[in-house]
Design an enzyme around this catalytic site. Structure first.
Site, PDB file in Angstrom:
ATOM      1  N   SER A 260      24.229 -29.344  -8.409  1.00  0.00           N
ATOM      2  CA  SER A 260      24.033 -27.898  -8.315  1.00  0.00           C
ATOM      3  C   SER A 260      22.745 -27.673  -7.535  1.00  0.00           C
ATOM      4  O   SER A 260      22.084 -28.624  -7.129  1.00  0.00           O
ATOM      5  CB  SER A 260      23.907 -27.285  -9.700  1.00  0.00           C
ATOM      6  N   LYS A 261      22.386 -26.419  -7.374  1.00  0.00           N
ATOM      7  CA  LYS A 261      21.161 -26.108  -6.626  1.00  0.00           C
ATOM      8  C   LYS A 261      19.961 -26.851  -7.208  1.00  0.00           C
ATOM      9  O   LYS A 261      19.081 -27.280  -6.497  1.00  0.00           O
ATOM     10  CB  LYS A 261      20.890 -24.604  -6.702  1.00  0.00           C
ATOM     11  N   ARG A 262      19.978 -26.990  -8.519  1.00  0.00           N
ATOM     12  CA  ARG A 262      18.830 -27.553  -9.202  1.00  0.00           C
ATOM     13  C   ARG A 262      18.612 -29.051  -8.888  1.00  0.00           C
ATOM     14  O   ARG A 262      17.505 -29.522  -8.786  1.00  0.00           O
ATOM     15  CB  ARG A 262      19.032 -27.337 -10.699  1.00  0.00           C
ATOM     16  N   ASN A 263      19.723 -29.779  -8.737  1.00  0.00           N
ATOM     17  CA  ASN A 263      19.538 -31.215  -8.539  1.00  0.00           C
ATOM     18  C   ASN A 263      20.042 -31.721  -7.185  1.00  0.00           C
ATOM     19  O   ASN A 263      20.481 -32.855  -7.066  1.00  0.00           O
ATOM     20  CB  ASN A 263      20.166 -31.996  -9.699  1.00  0.00           C
ATOM     21  N   GLU A 265      22.181 -29.836  -4.786  1.00  0.00           N
ATOM     22  CA  GLU A 265      23.288 -29.160  -4.110  1.00  0.00           C
ATOM     23  C   GLU A 265      22.786 -27.943  -3.356  1.00  0.00           C
ATOM     24  O   GLU A 265      22.941 -26.807  -3.785  1.00  0.00           O
ATOM     25  CB  GLU A 265      24.342 -28.749  -5.146  1.00  0.00           C
TER      26      GLU A 265
END
Ligand code: GLU
Length: 488
Positions: A260-263, A265
């Site tokens: 995801s954006k956090r890790n 993406e």
């Protein structure tokens, strides 16, 4: 079982660009591309833009641009056309309507008049009774009287596909045999009351009409496969002509959570702006869930095409590792020829206002780039590394000024100034010899303590290309005046 041996391989990349393409999309595109190229087949690029509120022209244009930048080309699709177009689903709405009408006529689909509230209520009930939630078939066999009554109430129907009892089994090229019992695949909506198609209808109709032989896509779409197969059947496609599915493993973040954006993406545009080279991104993503059969980490697009077989796609999730991508990026940077390195660095230097593109700047860059080529992992490091060469006024941040203000640093700079003034042959070898003699032999300093103040004084930063080469490039006069400025 599907049999493709006699058909020309036709894969497709079918994103719904509701934002910029991201790592997951591009990995799918790359695999579909590599497989098509490996088999001397075709890659079809189709834009799934039926949701025109979320998919904008700008995102579509950016998706096209991103694929081109990465070196992923297509044989049919936007810009290139092809005999099975149009390739934007928003331009094919009449096609989907045509097929939905046929399905109704043949009894494969039916009009469903249930309102959202009614469906919601019945779903709550199913949950209460611990039944699998899903459409209960209420409108499957309406009488003409019931239909008239609904119409009289002003209800507009959706088109719903009839899912027969039984199960769907197919052979996924990556996951092996996969089965779905239909009691968990309820009758599903093909077309909304306003006549707009749902994903399942549009994707399946297009895969058939565009003669797709192999559907490579993310594992998150695995569960929609039995519905798509149902659409193929209703279209009258023979079983051995169904597209063959290959569901690619999930890409997980470092923390083992779905990417995801956090890790990690983030959009490919972000990687581009952050100085990743397209060949590094493709190299890294190629190895994310696929392996060439040995443990090589460096792979070119042509090697990927040569070696890409689906048997080597892993069925377990792949883990995205930013450090590894960075390391590969560094390796690719080191392989660039000087001309190539210069042309890829230039956009960053221009954007950061370090150079304006004048001939004399390019001459300096040709001398300076080779000395940083071994030292950077991302192209966007070039500006910070080289800006000292293109400015008359250095900016010292707090850390840098502090490092210059102690007595020892002042002594080092004063001494350097004294010995360097006498150097006539301003080459890095001569500069180094003089400074070593003065600072290390005579002042008995450790190299780090000796050279760090000089580095900060002439480049403005403690991170720079190799010091003596930098000083040579900067020229005697500018070095001397920067050292003078630093003592005062
Ligand atoms: N348009 C779909 C998406 O972006 C993918 C369709 C497919 O590959 O079947 O999620």
């Amino acid at each position: 079982m599907a049999n493709s041996s006699t058909r020309e391989v036709r894969t497709r990349f079918a994103p719904s660009p509701t934002g910029d393409l991201h790592v997951g999309n591009i990995r799918t595109a790359l695999f579909a591309w590599a497989y098509a190229r490996h088999c001397s087949g075709k890659l079809i690029f189709r834009v799934e833009d039926t949701d025109r509120e979320r998919v904008t022209d700008e995102y579509i244009a950016r998706a096209i641009e991103t694929l081109k930048w990465l070196g992923i080309d297509w044989d049919e699709g936007p810009e290139v056309g092809g005999e099975h177009g149009p390739y934007l689903q928003s331009q094919r709405l009449d096609v989907y309507k045509h097929w939905a009408d046929i399905f109704i006529k043949n009894g494969d689909a039916y009009h469903c008049y249930c309102s959202t509230e009614e469906l919601e209520k019945r779903r709550d009930k199913q949950r209460e009774l611990n039944q699998a939630p899903g459409y209960d078939g209420k409108c499957r066999e309406l009488t003409s009287g019931e239909i008239e009554a609904f119409i009289g109430q002003g209800r507009a129907p959706v088109v719903r596909m009839r899912m027969p009892d039984g199960e769907t089994t197919f052979n996924d090229l990556i996951r092996g045999e996969v089965s779905f019992e239909h009691k968990y695949v309820p009758d599903f909506v093909l077309m909304r009351a306003d006549g707009s198609p749902l994903y399942t209808l549009a994707v399946a109709v297009d895969d058939v009409l565009m003669k797709i032989t192999h559907v490579l896509r993310g594992e998150d779409l695995l569960s929609s496969t039995p519905r798509q197969i149902r659409v193929y059947q209703a279209m009258g496609v023979k079983t051995d002509e169904f597209p063959i599915f290959a569901h690619l493993p999930f890409v997980m973040g470092q923390d083992n959570a779905k990417l995801s954006k956090r890790n990690g993406e983030v959009s490919i545009a972000w990687y581009r702006e952050s100085g990743f080279l397209p060949e590094a991104i493709c190299n890294y993503l190629a190895l994310l869930g696929w392996s060439p059969g040995d443990d090589r980490e460096d792979i070119s697009m042509s090697e990927l095409v040569e070696l890409f077989v689906l048997e080597r796609v892993n069925s377990s999730p792949a883990r995205f590792d930013m450090k590894k991508l960075e390391a590969i990026n560094g390796e690719k940077i080191r392989k660039l020829t000087l001309d190539d390195f210069l042309s890829r660095a230039l956009p960053f230097l221009l954007k950061d206002g370090v150079v304006s593109g004048k001939d004399e700047e390019l001459t300096v860059l040709r001398q300076a780039l080779p000395i940083i080529q071994e030292r950077i992992a991302r192209m966007n490091e070039v500006s910070a590394m080289l800006k000292f060469l293109f400015t008359d006024e250095l900016f010292f941040d707090q850390e840098a000024s502090a490092a210059l203000s102690n007595e020892q640093a002042k002594a080092v700079i004063a001494k350097s100034l004294e010995v360097l003034q006498g150097v006539d042959d301003w080459s890095h070898g001569a500069i180094e010899a003089k400074l070593r003699e003065a600072l290390i032999d005579q002042m008995a300093l450790k190299p780090r303590l000796a050279f760090s103040p000089v580095r900060i004084a002439v480049t403005g930063s403690h991170i720079s290309p190799p010091l003596f080469e930098s000083m040579e490039l900067l020229g005697k006069q500018r070095c001397i005046s920067r050292l003078k400025a630093a003592v005062s």
